[in-house]
Design a protein around this motif. Structure first.
Motif, short mmCIF file in Angstrom:
data_model
loop_
_atom_site.label_atom_id
_atom_site.label_comp_id
_atom_site.label_asym_id
_atom_site.label_seq_id
_atom_site.Cartn_x
_atom_site.Cartn_y
_atom_site.Cartn_z
N HIS A 1 84.89 -25.91 2.05
CA HIS A 1 84.51 -25.49 0.95
C HIS A 1 84.95 -26.83 -0.16
O HIS A 1 84.01 -27.42 -0.95
CB HIS A 1 84.99 -24.37 0.15
N ARG A 2 86.24 -27.29 0.09
CA ARG A 2 86.81 -28.42 -0.74
C ARG A 2 85.98 -29.79 -0.55
O ARG A 2 85.61 -30.33 -1.59
CB ARG A 2 88.41 -28.51 -0.36
N VAL B 1 82.85 -30.32 0.83
CA VAL B 1 81.60 -30.04 0.23
C VAL B 1 81.58 -30.21 -1.11
O VAL B 1 80.74 -30.95 -1.70
CB VAL B 1 80.94 -28.97 0.88
N LYS B 2 82.57 -29.48 -1.69
CA LYS B 2 82.17 -29.39 -3.27
C LYS B 2 82.81 -30.73 -3.80
O LYS B 2 81.97 -31.35 -4.74
CB LYS B 2 83.20 -28.44 -3.76
N SER B 3 83.57 -31.42 -3.36
CA SER B 3 84.26 -32.78 -4.17
C SER B 3 82.83 -33.80 -3.66
O SER B 3 82.70 -34.45 -4.66
CB SER B 3 85.67 -33.26 -3.20
N ARG C 1 77.09 -36.11 -7.90
CA ARG C 1 76.57 -35.61 -9.03
C ARG C 1 76.89 -36.44 -10.15
O ARG C 1 75.99 -37.09 -10.77
CB ARG C 1 76.60 -34.19 -9.22
N GLN D 1 88.34 -22.62 3.67
CA GLN D 1 88.65 -23.27 2.55
C GLN D 1 88.57 -24.90 2.36
O GLN D 1 88.05 -25.46 1.39
CB GLN D 1 90.10 -22.79 1.97
N CYS E 1 87.65 -31.60 -7.37
CA CYS E 1 86.94 -30.18 -7.03
C CYS E 1 87.05 -29.70 -8.52
O CYS E 1 86.51 -28.51 -8.70
CB CYS E 1 87.66 -29.25 -6.23
N ASP E 2 87.19 -30.34 -9.70
CA ASP E 2 87.05 -29.99 -10.86
C ASP E 2 85.61 -30.86 -11.51
O ASP E 2 86.20 -31.90 -11.66
CB ASP E 2 88.45 -30.03 -11.65
N PRO E 3 84.78 -29.99 -11.86
CA PRO E 3 83.64 -30.91 -12.54
C PRO E 3 83.88 -31.73 -13.66
O PRO E 3 83.36 -32.88 -13.77
CB PRO E 3 82.73 -29.60 -12.76
N TYR F 1 79.83 -33.28 -3.33
CA TYR F 1 78.59 -33.00 -4.29
C TYR F 1 79.10 -33.28 -5.64
O TYR F 1 78.22 -33.97 -6.29
CB TYR F 1 78.49 -31.00 -4.33
N LEU F 2 80.30 -32.94 -6.24
CA LEU F 2 80.48 -33.36 -7.55
C LEU F 2 80.53 -34.95 -7.69
O LEU F 2 79.96 -35.26 -8.91
CB LEU F 2 82.08 -32.73 -8.18
#
Length: 103
Positions: free
Chosen positions: A63-64, A66-68, A74, A60, A21-23, A70-71
């Motif tokens: 969110h974690r 989906v964010k992971s 990407r 939460q 979760c950290d870009p 996505y990152l």
């Protein structure tokens, strides 16, 4: 194989840990994977199959997850764009949701 954990360092050949979760961690991880094994041909996101973190609400957790995804998508986009056939799989439970994506 990628796991959430300590800053992209390999534990065994082909196994890596990072904060997904950290870009910056994900970009560092992608560079390390490319350096050691080359470009990736697909992405399987199995984080949704793991247990929730302690005291993590459903929102939460979503969110974690989906964010992971996505990152990761990407970070490996340039690898996947160059392929005629590519696949991104997002495991969502016992029945997996699979998407073949034209990036």
């Amino acid at each position: 194989i990628l796991f959430t954990g300590d800053k992209g360092k390999p534990v065994a050949s082909g196994v890596y840990y990072a904060n997904l979760c950290d870009p910056q961690d994900v970009e560092t991880l992608a560079s390390l994977v490319r350096e050691e094994i080359g470009a990736v041909a697909g992405l399987v996101h199995a984080l949704p199959l793991t247990e929730a973190l302690a005291d993590e609400t459903p929102a939460q957790r979503a969110h974690r997850e989906v964010k992971s995804l996505y990152l990761l998508a990407r970070a490996f986009e340039s690898d996947l764009r160059g392929l005629e056939n590519k696949i991104i799989v997002n495991e969502t439970g016992i029945d997996a949701a699979t998407a073949v994506c034209d990036l």
